[in-house]
Design a protein around this motif. Structure first.
Motif, PDB file in Angstrom:
ATOM      1  N   GLU A 274      71.343  14.146  11.735  1.00  0.00           N
ATOM      2  CA  GLU A 274      72.730  14.568  11.531  1.00  0.00           C
ATOM      3  C   GLU A 274      73.417  13.724  10.465  1.00  0.00           C
ATOM      4  O   GLU A 274      74.193  14.228   9.647  1.00  0.00           O
ATOM      5  CB  GLU A 274      73.483  14.486  12.865  1.00  0.00           C
ATOM      6  N   ARG A 275      73.114  12.428  10.465  1.00  0.00           N
ATOM      7  CA  ARG A 275      73.723  11.543   9.463  1.00  0.00           C
ATOM      8  C   ARG A 275      73.215  11.875   8.056  1.00  0.00           C
ATOM      9  O   ARG A 275      73.994  11.883   7.094  1.00  0.00           O
ATOM     10  CB  ARG A 275      73.408  10.099   9.807  1.00  0.00           C
ATOM     11  N   LEU A 276      71.930  12.130   7.910  1.00  0.00           N
ATOM     12  CA  LEU A 276      71.388  12.502   6.608  1.00  0.00           C
ATOM     13  C   LEU A 276      72.041  13.779   6.085  1.00  0.00           C
ATOM     14  O   LEU A 276      72.347  13.895   4.893  1.00  0.00           O
ATOM     15  CB  LEU A 276      69.874  12.674   6.693  1.00  0.00           C
ATOM     16  N   ALA A 277      72.239  14.716   6.987  1.00  0.00           N
ATOM     17  CA  ALA A 277      72.892  15.962   6.575  1.00  0.00           C
ATOM     18  C   ALA A 277      74.333  15.704   6.139  1.00  0.00           C
ATOM     19  O   ALA A 277      74.799  16.259   5.136  1.00  0.00           O
ATOM     20  CB  ALA A 277      72.854  16.967   7.725  1.00  0.00           C
ATOM     21  N   ALA A 278      75.027  14.831   6.870  1.00  0.00           N
ATOM     22  CA  ALA A 278      76.417  14.532   6.526  1.00  0.00           C
ATOM     23  C   ALA A 278      76.522  13.827   5.175  1.00  0.00           C
ATOM     24  O   ALA A 278      77.494  14.038   4.430  1.00  0.00           O
ATOM     25  CB  ALA A 278      77.050  13.671   7.620  1.00  0.00           C
ATOM     26  N   ASP A 279      75.524  12.993   4.854  1.00  0.00           N
ATOM     27  CA  ASP A 279      75.537  12.252   3.586  1.00  0.00           C
ATOM     28  C   ASP A 279      74.818  13.001   2.470  1.00  0.00           C
ATOM     29  O   ASP A 279      74.603  12.444   1.392  1.00  0.00           O
ATOM     30  CB  ASP A 279      74.887  10.880   3.775  1.00  0.00           C
ATOM     31  N   ARG A 280      74.411  14.246   2.752  1.00  0.00           N
ATOM     32  CA  ARG A 280      73.737  15.088   1.763  1.00  0.00           C
ATOM     33  C   ARG A 280      72.468  14.426   1.210  1.00  0.00           C
ATOM     34  O   ARG A 280      72.223  14.418   0.007  1.00  0.00           O
ATOM     35  CB  ARG A 280      74.691  15.467   0.628  1.00  0.00           C
ATOM     36  N   MET A 281      71.686  13.873   2.107  1.00  0.00           N
ATOM     37  CA  MET A 281      70.411  13.266   1.715  1.00  0.00           C
ATOM     38  C   MET A 281      69.275  14.199   2.117  1.00  0.00           C
ATOM     39  O   MET A 281      69.318  14.806   3.196  1.00  0.00           O
ATOM     40  CB  MET A 281      70.245  11.898   2.357  1.00  0.00           C
ATOM     41  N   PRO A 282      68.256  14.341   1.256  1.00  0.00           N
ATOM     42  CA  PRO A 282      67.205  15.343   1.489  1.00  0.00           C
ATOM     43  C   PRO A 282      66.254  14.955   2.608  1.00  0.00           C
ATOM     44  O   PRO A 282      65.524  13.971   2.509  1.00  0.00           O
ATOM     45  CB  PRO A 282      66.473  15.400   0.132  1.00  0.00           C
ATOM     46  N   LEU A 283      66.245  15.740   3.659  1.00  0.00           N
ATOM     47  CA  LEU A 283      65.359  15.512   4.806  1.00  0.00           C
ATOM     48  C   LEU A 283      64.120  16.388   4.660  1.00  0.00           C
ATOM     49  O   LEU A 283      64.222  17.611   4.555  1.00  0.00           O
ATOM     50  CB  LEU A 283      66.091  15.847   6.113  1.00  0.00           C
ATOM     51  N   ALA A 284      62.943  15.750   4.653  1.00  0.00           N
ATOM     52  CA  ALA A 284      61.692  16.512   4.561  1.00  0.00           C
ATOM     53  C   ALA A 284      61.216  16.982   5.922  1.00  0.00           C
ATOM     54  O   ALA A 284      60.615  18.052   6.042  1.00  0.00           O
ATOM     55  CB  ALA A 284      60.610  15.671   3.884  1.00  0.00           C
ATOM     56  N   GLY A 285      61.461  16.177   6.968  1.00  0.00           N
ATOM     57  CA  GLY A 285      61.030  16.592   8.295  1.00  0.00           C
ATOM     58  C   GLY A 285      60.909  15.436   9.256  1.00  0.00           C
ATOM     59  O   GLY A 285      61.291  14.291   8.956  1.00  0.00           O
ATOM     60  N   LEU A 286      60.374  15.747  10.423  1.00  0.00           N
ATOM     61  CA  LEU A 286      60.185  14.789  11.506  1.00  0.00           C
ATOM     62  C   LEU A 286      58.698  14.547  11.712  1.00  0.00           C
ATOM     63  O   LEU A 286      57.915  15.490  11.817  1.00  0.00           O
ATOM     64  CB  LEU A 286      60.804  15.335  12.798  1.00  0.00           C
ATOM     65  N   VAL A 287      58.309  13.271  11.779  1.00  0.00           N
ATOM     66  CA  VAL A 287      56.946  12.885  12.146  1.00  0.00           C
ATOM     67  C   VAL A 287      56.985  12.370  13.575  1.00  0.00           C
ATOM     68  O   VAL A 287      57.670  11.382  13.870  1.00  0.00           O
ATOM     69  CB  VAL A 287      56.376  11.810  11.199  1.00  0.00           C
ATOM     70  N   LEU A 288      56.270  13.047  14.454  1.00  0.00           N
ATOM     71  CA  LEU A 288      56.271  12.686  15.869  1.00  0.00           C
ATOM     72  C   LEU A 288      54.939  12.016  16.194  1.00  0.00           C
ATOM     73  O   LEU A 288      53.895  12.674  16.244  1.00  0.00           O
ATOM     74  CB  LEU A 288      56.472  13.940  16.719  1.00  0.00           C
TER      75      LEU A 288
END
Length: 473
Positions: A274-288
């Motif tokens: 959510e924070r990355l989205a708010a700061d407009r930073m590119p999220l590639a995905g989640l590594v679980l």
């Protein structure tokens, strides 16, 4: 929404894309960020990229797994990498203080740099001030990107209580170094003329008196000396922090949020997404990481436990039968116990006279027992139930039956299935909140990663993700 329906993270496509210049692995502590960053570095290098991995405080075993005795603030080539595709891999560990020293040396003249480096307040600030590690990680990232020696930089963010510190701390440190307190302390050096200096000294004497009480006289003098020496550099800290922040927002950067299938780790991952989205930073995905699985998932925990109970019921019945027979064969009250019939009489007690007494003594010698009918002597059992001629009682030293072994394995399987169910609920909760985040699941390994082969296996598991199921349109 189930995580099984979430889009899949295509790690190879991300690493192979020449437009991807920076990959940032972030997340809470203890979820495998450093291992993930190193595994991505190995895989990218062996697929043709020129990679440098910037790790933050890695375990010694990870440096050894890369074939390096130790990591420092200088990128070191990693031996053993398959360079047939033209790639190469370097690794380094952030030295927080050394990075701060390099900034001072690069932006101050030699005399002023020596004064700053010798200042006690600077030494404390550069070694452990809150936010310094995160700020220096960004500084080092900016330095590596400016050198343009590598076409891919992979960053392992600092371990911290909250993953959000990586984004917040540099701004806090920049604000401190460019803030009002530092400006007040450097003000006397900036005011020209006797009148201005005299007027300022009146105000500064009040401020210094208050700070003297709060900080102590020596510390205040160290801070003032530090501030005066670094006066020309203060604006640069904020400028560089802002520049690196914009670099993290650029299209060539990809953030990978790393987590484990645990409630707290995935809650932290959700906050970070959510924070990355708010700061407009590119999220590639989640590594679980450390996802558990089973080769017999069709056998539920309930069915496994029921089967285990069925297998152990005969043993329970045997125990009950044994206890009943033992109770039936107990001698009535007042009658001697057959096991005690051959016990020697206490000293001084009267016994049968004649040869019979001698025979009894011979037969009872060395804790041996005589058969009164045949006269044969046998070893006496140490068990209190040696006289009992019923079914043998199950003991700890009795061999485990196939039924008992199977029951134990079924119970272990039931425990594993319960873990799987708990992990699935946690993962599904995250997927329901963030259904568009691509996910790569890495199965738990039986042991720690301790060499390049282990890092390669992690990379393969990251890349080989099952296709997400398609829904009929």
């Amino acid at each position: 929404m189930s995580m099984d329906a979430a889009p899949r993270l295509e790690a190879d496509a991300l690493l192979d894309d020449p437009r991807t210049r920076i990959v940032v692995c972030c997340g809470s502590g203890g979820v495998g960020k450093t291992t993930t960053a190193a595994a991505l570095g190995v895989r990218a290098a062996e697929r043709g990229r020129k990679v440098v991995v910037l790790t933050i405080d890695p375990a010694r075993r990870l440096a050894q797994s890369m074939g390096i005795g130790s990591l420092d603030n200088t990128p070191r080539a990693v031996p053993g990498i398959d360079a047939s595709a033209g790639g190469e891999l370097h690794a380094m560990m952030l030295d927080m203080k050394r990075t701060f020293d390099e900034i001072v040396e690069a932006h101050a003249d030699p005399e002023r740099a020596r004064a700053i480096l010798a200042n006690p307040f600077y030494q404390s600030l550069s070694a452990g001030f809150a936010g310094t590690q995160e700020y220096m990680a960004m500084e080092k990232l900016g330095q590596l990107r400016a050198r343009d020696e590598w076409d891919l930089i992979i960053v392992d963010t600092p371990p911290s209580r909250s993953a959000l510190d990586f984004l917040d701390a540099p701004k806090r440190l920049g604000s401190f170094l460019d803030g009002k307190l530092i400006r007040i302390l450097t003000a006397p050096a900036k005011v020209g003329g006797r009148a201005g200096l005299k007027m300022l000294n009146v105000g500064m004497s009040v401020v210094n008196g208050t700070l003297n009480k709060l900080l102590g006289g020596q510390l205040l003098r160290d801070v003032q000396t530090f501030a005066a020496a670094m006066d020309t550099m203060f604006g640069g800290f904020r400028t560089r922090a802002d520049a690196t922040y914009r670099l993290l927002q650029a299209p060539g950067t990809a953030f990978l949020v790393v987590a484990a299938p645990e409630r707290d780790a995935l809650r932290e991952a959700a906050y970070f997404v959510e924070r990355l989205a708010a700061d407009r930073m590119p999220l590639a995905g989640l590594v679980l990481n450390r996802v558990h699985g089973s080769g017999a998932a069709q056998l539920s925990a309930e069915r496994a436990l029921a089967a285990a109970e069925m297998l152990t019921e005969p043993a329970a019945e045997e125990w009950a039968e044994y206890a009943d027979e033992a109770a039936d064969d107990d001698p009535p009250a007042g009658e001697p116990d057959p096991a005690d019939a051959a016990a020697p009489a206490p000293d001084g007690a009267g016994g049968a006279a004649g040869d019979g007494a001698g025979d009894a003594a011979e037969n009872l010698a060395a804790a041996r027992m005589a058969d009164h009918e045949s006269g044969n002597v046998e070893e006496r059992s140490s068990s209190a139930t040696a006289w009992y001629d019923g079914p043998e009682a199950p003991g700890d030293d009795s061999p485990t039956s196939p039924e008992q072994l199977a029951a134990g394995l079924l119970r272990l399987h039931a425990e594993r299935m319960q873990v799987l169910a708990r992990e699935q609920r946690t993962r599904d909760r995250f997927a329901a909140l963030h259904p568009k985040v691509p996910v790569a699941e890495v199965a738990a390994l039986p042991g720690d990663v301790h060499d390049l082969a282990g890092l390669r296996e992690i990379g393969e598991r990251l890349a080989l993700q099952p296709a997400a199921p398609t829904t009929a349109g």
